[in-house]
Every structure is written in structure tokens, then in C-alpha cells.
Design a protein around this motif. Structure first.
Motif, PDB file in Angstrom:
ATOM      1  N   PHE A  26       0.494  -1.248  -0.372  1.00  0.00           N
ATOM      2  CA  PHE A  26      -0.069  -0.181  -0.145  1.00  0.00           C
ATOM      3  C   PHE A  26       0.570   1.428  -0.118  1.00  0.00           C
ATOM      4  O   PHE A  26       2.008   1.358   0.795  1.00  0.00           O
ATOM      5  N   VAL A  27       0.400   2.436  -0.558  1.00  0.00           N
ATOM      6  CA  VAL A  27       1.821   3.676  -0.961  1.00  0.00           C
ATOM      7  C   VAL A  27       0.484   4.663  -0.203  1.00  0.00           C
ATOM      8  O   VAL A  27      -0.467   4.851  -0.287  1.00  0.00           O
ATOM      9  N   LEU A  28       1.180   5.051   0.698  1.00  0.00           N
ATOM     10  CA  LEU A  28       0.601   6.063   1.942  1.00  0.00           C
ATOM     11  C   LEU A  28       1.236   6.661   1.454  1.00  0.00           C
ATOM     12  O   LEU A  28       2.782   7.666   1.625  1.00  0.00           O
ATOM     13  N   GLY A  29       0.516   8.182   1.752  1.00  0.00           N
ATOM     14  CA  GLY A  29       1.042   9.673   1.455  1.00  0.00           C
ATOM     15  C   GLY A  29       0.833   9.759   2.706  1.00  0.00           C
ATOM     16  O   GLY A  29       1.289  10.339   3.648  1.00  0.00           O
ATOM     17  N   LEU A  30       0.359  11.138   3.235  1.00  0.00           N
ATOM     18  CA  LEU A  30      -0.197  12.065   4.648  1.00  0.00           C
ATOM     19  C   LEU A  30      -1.102  11.132   5.396  1.00  0.00           C
ATOM     20  O   LEU A  30      -1.544  11.634   6.196  1.00  0.00           O
ATOM     21  N   TRP A  87      -4.302  11.120  -6.867  1.00  0.00           N
ATOM     22  CA  TRP A  87      -5.370   9.906  -7.106  1.00  0.00           C
ATOM     23  C   TRP A  87      -6.415  10.975  -7.040  1.00  0.00           C
ATOM     24  O   TRP A  87      -7.501   9.992  -7.167  1.00  0.00           O
ATOM     25  N   GLN A  88      -7.851  11.655  -6.185  1.00  0.00           N
ATOM     26  CA  GLN A  88      -8.780  12.144  -6.217  1.00  0.00           C
ATOM     27  C   GLN A  88      -9.055  13.296  -6.471  1.00  0.00           C
ATOM     28  O   GLN A  88      -9.563  13.841  -6.459  1.00  0.00           O
ATOM     29  N   ASN A  89      -7.431  14.122  -7.309  1.00  0.00           N
ATOM     30  CA  ASN A  89      -7.977  15.046  -8.087  1.00  0.00           C
ATOM     31  C   ASN A  89      -7.857  16.973  -7.114  1.00  0.00           C
ATOM     32  O   ASN A  89      -9.438  16.666  -6.861  1.00  0.00           O
ATOM     33  N   LEU A  90      -7.044  16.374  -6.184  1.00  0.00           N
ATOM     34  CA  LEU A  90      -7.491  17.459  -5.632  1.00  0.00           C
ATOM     35  C   LEU A  90      -8.329  19.134  -5.429  1.00  0.00           C
ATOM     36  O   LEU A  90      -8.684  19.403  -6.504  1.00  0.00           O
ATOM     37  N   HIS A  91      -9.389  19.236  -4.467  1.00  0.00           N
ATOM     38  CA  HIS A  91     -10.514  19.893  -4.774  1.00  0.00           C
ATOM     39  C   HIS A  91     -10.353  20.858  -4.166  1.00  0.00           C
ATOM     40  O   HIS A  91     -11.114  20.141  -2.792  1.00  0.00           O
ATOM     41  N   PHE A  92     -11.102  22.379  -4.245  1.00  0.00           N
ATOM     42  CA  PHE A  92     -11.912  23.124  -2.920  1.00  0.00           C
ATOM     43  C   PHE A  92     -12.398  24.803  -3.571  1.00  0.00           C
ATOM     44  O   PHE A  92     -12.288  24.887  -4.840  1.00  0.00           O
ATOM     45  N   ILE A  97      -5.084  21.706   2.681  1.00  0.00           N
ATOM     46  CA  ILE A  97      -4.965  20.750   2.447  1.00  0.00           C
ATOM     47  C   ILE A  97      -4.602  19.993   2.944  1.00  0.00           C
ATOM     48  O   ILE A  97      -2.712  20.069   2.403  1.00  0.00           O
ATOM     49  N   PRO A  98      -4.440  18.895   3.671  1.00  0.00           N
ATOM     50  CA  PRO A  98      -2.916  17.665   3.769  1.00  0.00           C
ATOM     51  C   PRO A  98      -2.941  16.915   2.901  1.00  0.00           C
ATOM     52  O   PRO A  98      -4.237  15.734   2.841  1.00  0.00           O
ATOM     53  N   SER A  99      -1.848  16.755   2.002  1.00  0.00           N
ATOM     54  CA  SER A  99      -1.912  15.978   1.049  1.00  0.00           C
ATOM     55  C   SER A  99      -0.330  15.900   0.528  1.00  0.00           C
ATOM     56  O   SER A  99       0.455  16.896   0.578  1.00  0.00           O
ATOM     57  N   THR A 100      -0.058  14.926   0.077  1.00  0.00           N
ATOM     58  CA  THR A 100       1.021  14.779  -0.836  1.00  0.00           C
ATOM     59  C   THR A 100       0.275  14.880  -1.738  1.00  0.00           C
ATOM     60  O   THR A 100      -0.133  15.062  -2.871  1.00  0.00           O
ATOM     61  N   VAL A 101       1.662  15.680  -3.210  1.00  0.00           N
ATOM     62  CA  VAL A 101       1.239  15.740  -4.712  1.00  0.00           C
ATOM     63  C   VAL A 101       0.735  13.852  -5.039  1.00  0.00           C
ATOM     64  O   VAL A 101      -0.268  14.396  -5.858  1.00  0.00           O
ATOM     65  N   TRP A 125     -11.640  30.733   5.376  1.00  0.00           N
ATOM     66  CA  TRP A 125     -13.086  30.306   5.586  1.00  0.00           C
ATOM     67  C   TRP A 125     -12.640  28.770   5.563  1.00  0.00           C
ATOM     68  O   TRP A 125     -13.501  29.109   6.817  1.00  0.00           O
ATOM     69  N   ARG A 126     -11.645  27.776   5.610  1.00  0.00           N
ATOM     70  CA  ARG A 126     -11.751  26.424   6.489  1.00  0.00           C
ATOM     71  C   ARG A 126     -11.598  26.756   8.165  1.00  0.00           C
ATOM     72  O   ARG A 126     -11.762  25.390   8.934  1.00  0.00           O
ATOM     73  N   GLY A 127     -10.671  28.150   8.870  1.00  0.00           N
ATOM     74  CA  GLY A 127     -10.186  28.137  10.095  1.00  0.00           C
ATOM     75  C   GLY A 127     -11.630  28.361  11.044  1.00  0.00           C
ATOM     76  O   GLY A 127     -12.147  28.015  11.928  1.00  0.00           O
TER      77      GLY A 127
HETATM   78  C1  LIG Z   1      -8.598  18.627   7.335  1.00  0.00           C
HETATM   79  C2  LIG Z   1      -9.190  18.129   5.958  1.00  0.00           C
HETATM   80  C3  LIG Z   1      -9.289  18.207   5.076  1.00  0.00           C
HETATM   81  C4  LIG Z   1      -8.991  18.315   4.282  1.00  0.00           C
HETATM   82  N1  LIG Z   1      -9.717  18.820   2.405  1.00  0.00           N
HETATM   83  C5  LIG Z   1      -9.793  18.903   1.716  1.00  0.00           C
HETATM   84  C6  LIG Z   1     -10.403  19.679   0.594  1.00  0.00           C
HETATM   85  O1  LIG Z   1     -10.720  20.515   0.819  1.00  0.00           O
HETATM   86  N2  LIG Z   1     -10.433  18.720  -0.706  1.00  0.00           N
HETATM   87  C7  LIG Z   1     -10.091  18.032  -0.910  1.00  0.00           C
HETATM   88  O2  LIG Z   1      -9.849  17.023  -1.836  1.00  0.00           O
HETATM   89  N3  LIG Z   1      -9.789  16.888  -0.040  1.00  0.00           N
HETATM   90  C8  LIG Z   1      -9.739  17.186   1.501  1.00  0.00           C
HETATM   91  N4  LIG Z   1      -8.767  16.746   2.880  1.00  0.00           N
HETATM   92  C9  LIG Z   1      -8.839  15.563   2.040  1.00  0.00           C
HETATM   93  C10 LIG Z   1      -6.579  15.029   1.670  1.00  0.00           C
HETATM   94  O3  LIG Z   1      -6.648  16.065   1.826  1.00  0.00           O
HETATM   95  C11 LIG Z   1      -7.062  14.636   0.299  1.00  0.00           C
HETATM   96  O4  LIG Z   1      -7.376  13.501  -0.210  1.00  0.00           O
HETATM   97  C12 LIG Z   1      -5.103  14.181   0.121  1.00  0.00           C
HETATM   98  O5  LIG Z   1      -5.124  13.926  -1.669  1.00  0.00           O
HETATM   99  C13 LIG Z   1      -4.755  13.090   0.790  1.00  0.00           C
HETATM  100  O6  LIG Z   1      -3.472  12.463   0.498  1.00  0.00           O
HETATM  101  P1  LIG Z   1      -2.858  11.939   0.655  1.00  0.00           P
HETATM  102  O7  LIG Z   1      -0.954  11.921   0.612  1.00  0.00           O
HETATM  103  O8  LIG Z   1      -2.748  12.395   2.283  1.00  0.00           O
HETATM  104  O9  LIG Z   1      -3.318  10.703   0.620  1.00  0.00           O
HETATM  105  P2  LIG Z   1      -3.078   9.288   1.359  1.00  0.00           P
HETATM  106  O10 LIG Z   1      -4.564   9.288   2.331  1.00  0.00           O
HETATM  107  O11 LIG Z   1      -2.095   8.577   1.908  1.00  0.00           O
HETATM  108  O12 LIG Z   1      -3.704   8.298   0.489  1.00  0.00           O
HETATM  109  C14 LIG Z   1      -5.150   8.367   0.380  1.00  0.00           C
HETATM  110  C15 LIG Z   1      -5.478   7.613  -1.018  1.00  0.00           C
HETATM  111  O13 LIG Z   1      -3.856   7.354  -1.992  1.00  0.00           O
HETATM  112  C16 LIG Z   1      -3.245   6.549  -2.762  1.00  0.00           C
HETATM  113  N5  LIG Z   1      -2.053   6.806  -2.821  1.00  0.00           N
HETATM  114  C17 LIG Z   1      -1.405   8.148  -2.186  1.00  0.00           C
HETATM  115  N6  LIG Z   1       0.153   8.316  -2.798  1.00  0.00           N
HETATM  116  C18 LIG Z   1      -0.295   7.715  -3.804  1.00  0.00           C
HETATM  117  C19 LIG Z   1       0.339   7.386  -5.239  1.00  0.00           C
HETATM  118  N7  LIG Z   1       2.027   7.924  -5.069  1.00  0.00           N
HETATM  119  N8  LIG Z   1       0.017   6.962  -6.349  1.00  0.00           N
HETATM  120  C20 LIG Z   1      -0.780   6.134  -6.370  1.00  0.00           C
HETATM  121  N9  LIG Z   1      -1.707   5.766  -5.557  1.00  0.00           N
HETATM  122  C21 LIG Z   1      -1.394   6.878  -4.132  1.00  0.00           C
HETATM  123  C22 LIG Z   1      -3.026   6.241  -1.265  1.00  0.00           C
HETATM  124  O14 LIG Z   1      -2.103   4.512  -1.784  1.00  0.00           O
HETATM  125  C23 LIG Z   1      -4.776   6.101  -0.785  1.00  0.00           C
HETATM  126  O15 LIG Z   1      -5.626   4.736  -1.827  1.00  0.00           O
HETATM  127  C24 LIG Z   1      -8.606  16.750   3.283  1.00  0.00           C
HETATM  128  C25 LIG Z   1      -8.534  16.223   4.328  1.00  0.00           C
HETATM  129  C26 LIG Z   1      -8.051  16.586   5.727  1.00  0.00           C
HETATM  130  C27 LIG Z   1      -7.386  16.068   7.120  1.00  0.00           C
END
Ligand SMILES: Cc1cc2nc3c(=O)[nH]c(=O)nc-3n(C[C@H](O)[C@H](O)[C@H](O)COP(=O)(O)OP(=O)(O)OC[C@H]3O[C@@H](n4cnc5c(N)ncnc54)[C@H](O)[C@@H]3O)c2cc1C
Length: 319
Positions: free
Chosen positions: A70-74, A143-148, A134-138, A226-228
Motif C-alpha cells: 500500500f502506498v501511503l501519502g500523508l 489520486w483523487q484530483n484534489l479540489h476546493f 489541505i493536507p496532501s502529498t502530490v 474560510w477553513r478556519g
Molecule cells: C482537515 C482535512 C481537510 C481536507 N480538505 C480537503 C479538501 O478541501 N479537498 C479535498 O479534495 N480533500 C480534502 N481532504 C482530503 C485529503 O486532504 C486529500 O484526499 C489528499 O489528497 C490526501 O492525500 P494523502 O497524501 O494524504 O493521501 P493518503 O490519504 O495517504 O492516500 C489516499 C489514497 O491515495 C493513494 N495514493 C497516495 N499516493 C499515491 C501515489 N503516489 N500513487 C498512487 N496512489 C497514491 C493511497 O494509496 C490511498 O489510496 C482533507 C483532509 C483533511 C484531513
């Protein structure tokens, strides 16, 4: 019966050690500290991938040895089960960033989006600043097309990271490394080509525009304020952001709120007082608590509104 027993963490590490290095492998490592929910049991084996090459090698090795991985980001969009993960968890800390001409930036997939925003804004490059806070790795962002949903009235619309992605370097299901352009990534709401099992993002290239840094800082300030005002603060109330997918035109959070569930608690998990679609860990919450809370919200909303709430977060490992 013994032949049916799962391999021990030590036995899995023995298999992985020649390719990944024994001293890089942590056995029975708790995953809770590596998730924003601060919940989750141990990974049999945990490995930090410090470069895109190391990430590719780890995935290829696990595949070859038939070890679950499993690949873990943040860990910001997952709930890890209390019994943890059987196999190899690859924590992606590959964070190399390269700046090229004409606003082109290549970042390894473990790059933390907050760091990338700081670096690009400092160079007067616009496009990523919307995602501040927004906590995330690239990799997670792709993976989920980060959006806001941009809150400023003049710009009110949902901004997607796909808008600034030029291409993504993938390790695909067949083990091949290839570069896929934006169209080929099949970005949608909460979805991309990475959802097809086995696809791993190694790096992404972004095409950013030169812009006035004051304007970018204003967007960041607005978004953070807005988030705060609406979201529980992660440092004090660990969460995974929105628990349920949005329901177009209705709002999952609004339905939960109208059922009077804000503040409802099971064990250490609670539906946030601030935002009904966010569940928080009050301290010591288990994955089982969160799952029970999810079920309770689903049942209550289904009974009252005949609507199905579908979890947005990924369930990882054994519960
Ligand atoms: C307080 C808070 C606020 C948030 N607000 C938003 C928001 O406004 N908008 C929004 O879109 N999301 C939001 N999120 C959700 C989250 O931030 C996103 O989904 C973010 O993109 C997750 O990234 P991550 O690196 O933590 O992925 P993880 O949680 O570690 O992984 C999520 C999925 O992605 C896969 N993945 C990760 N890296 C890779 C890679 N390199 N290749 C293939 N698969 C991979 C993992 O295997 C897993 O299935 C929020 C979360 C929190 C905690």
C-alpha cells in the motif's frame, strides 16, 4: 494447519531485505502516527521511499514477491483498521522538486503540497495556492484530483488540481514506467487513473502561470480563513476531512446536521460540532469507533431522508 498461517513480519522483511535494505524496514510499525486521524494498527513492514526510484523499486519488489502493498501519502484520506496492514506499507517521502522554464514544475509524488505551494508562490508562480491548508502529498492529490470550492464571491467555483497538471509519471499495473498527459489521467470528481489498482504516481509536472504574489497571498488568506471558521483544527481534532461523498444539490453534511447528529459520539470518535461531515478523534478513538459512527450516520440519514451516504475515505487494512 500451519501451512495456512500468514508469514510473520520478520519473514516478510527477510524476503524484502535484499532489494530494499534490511535497516530500512521497520517491523510491526504503528500506522496511527502517519495518518491525520491518528488511528490505525501496525503495518507488518513499513518502508520509507525517499525517491521516485525507491518507490518504484519497492512496488516492483512487493509485486514480484506477491506481498500485499500500500502506498501511503500523508494519510489524510484514509482510515486504517485497528488490526493494521498485512504486508508492506510504502510511506512515500520522495520529495524532489525541479523548476524549469515557463512555469513548468516537476515534483516527486511524496512532495507535501503545502511545501510545493510555498516554493511556487515564492517564485511568483500561480495555480497551486488555492489548495492551501489541505493536507496532501502530490500523489494523494493526483489520486483523487484534489479540489476546493473557492469561497471568494468573485471566483466562486470548484478548483481542481487537474487544471494545472501537465502530466504524471506512472508506474503502471504491468510494471512499466510511462508519462501520461492530463487527458490520459481521466480526472473527474474525486477520481483519476490512479484509482485503477496497481497504478502508482512517481512524479507529476505542473504548468503554472506567472502572477502577482499579493493576489496569491490574498487567495491563500481567504481560503485559510474560510477553513478556519468551518473546519475543526487538525492539530487538536485529528480527522480525515470529509467522511462522506458529496450529494449533489443536497450536501451530505447538511443531512447529517438536520438529523441532529453534530456532537454525537461513539467511544473516542465524534461527529464534529463545527462540520457534520467531519468526524474527529477526541483522543484514543479506534477505527471500530469511527466505523460504528459511520454506520450510525448512514442509518439515521437513510431512515429520515431515504438518502445513502457513501464514504469518501479509503478503508485500509484489517478492521
Ligand atoms: C482537515 C482535512 C481537510 C481536507 N480538505 C480537503 C479538501 O478541501 N479537498 C479535498 O479534495 N480533500 C480534502 N481532504 C482530503 C485529503 O486532504 C486529500 O484526499 C489528499 O489528497 C490526501 O492525500 P494523502 O497524501 O494524504 O493521501 P493518503 O490519504 O495517504 O492516500 C489516499 C489514497 O491515495 C493513494 N495514493 C497516495 N499516493 C499515491 C501515489 N503516489 N500513487 C498512487 N496512489 C497514491 C493511497 O494509496 C490511498 O489510496 C482533507 C483532509 C483533511 C484531513
Amino acid at each position: 494447519m500451519s501451512e495456512n498461517r500468514l508469514p510473520t513480519p520478520a519473514a516478510i522483511a527477510d524476503q524484502l531485505a535484499p532489494a530494499l535494505g534490511r535497516e530500512q524496514l521497520r517491523l510491526s510499525a504503528p500506522l496511527a502516527p502517519y495518518t491525520t486521524f491518528r488511528i490505525g494498527g501496525p503495518a507488518d513492514v513499513l518502508y520509507d521511499a525517499i525517491s521516485a526510484d525507491a518507490l518504484a523499486t519497492a512496488v516492483a519488489t512487493a509485486r514480484q514477491l506477491n506481498i500485499a502493498w500500500f502506498v501511503l501519502g500523508l494519510g489524510a484520506n484514509i482510515l486504517v483498521g485497528d488490526r493494521g496492514f498485512r504486508g508492506l506499507v510504502i510511506r512515500n517521502v520522495s520529495r524532489r522538486v525541479e523548476f524549469h522554464d515557463h512555469g513548468l514544475v516537476r515534483a516527486e509524488s511524496g512532495t507535501v503540497v503545502a511545501d510545493l505551494i510555498a516554493a511556487t508562490v515564492a517564485r511568483g508562480l500561480s495555480g497551486l495556492e488555492h489548495f492551501v491548508g489541505i493536507p496532501s502529498t502530490v500523489g494523494g492529490a493526483v489520486w483523487q484530483n484534489l479540489h476546493f470550492l473557492s469561497p471568494a464571491p468573485a471566483r466562486e467555483r470548484t478548483v481542481y488540481i487537474a487544471e494545472v497538471v501537465r502530466d504524471v509519471e506512472l508506474l503502471d499495473q504491468s510494471g512499466a514506467r510511462r508519462v501520461v498527459d492530463r487527458a490520459g489521467m481521466h480526472f473527474g470528481y474525486d477520481v483519476s487513473l490512479l484509482h485503477e489498482p496497481g497504478n502508482v504516481a512517481l512524479a507529476a509536472s505542473f504548468l503554472l502561470q506567472e502572477a502577482d504574489s499579493t493576489a496569491m497571498h490574498r487567495v491563500m488568506q481567504e481560503n485559510l480563513s474560510w477553513r478556519g471558521a468551518r473546519h475543526p483544527w487538525l492539530d487538536y481534532h485529528p480527522s480525515a476531512g470529509s467522511i462522506f461523498k458529496k450529494i449533489e444539490g443536497v450536501g451530505a453534511g447538511r443531512l447529517i446536521d438536520e438529523c441532529g447528529l453534530k456532537g454525537f459520539r461513539i467511544g473516542g470518535a465524534q461527529i464534529s460540532h463545527m462540520h457534520a461531515n467531519i468526524m474527529v478523534n477526541l483522543g484514543g478513538a479506534t477505527a471500530a469507533d469511527v466505523r460504528s459512527l459511520i454506520l450510525h450516520a448512514q442509518r439515521t440519514v437513510a431512515d429520515r431522508f431515504n438518502q445513502h451516504l457513501e464514504p469518501e475515505i479509503g478503508m485500509v487494512g484489517e478492521f
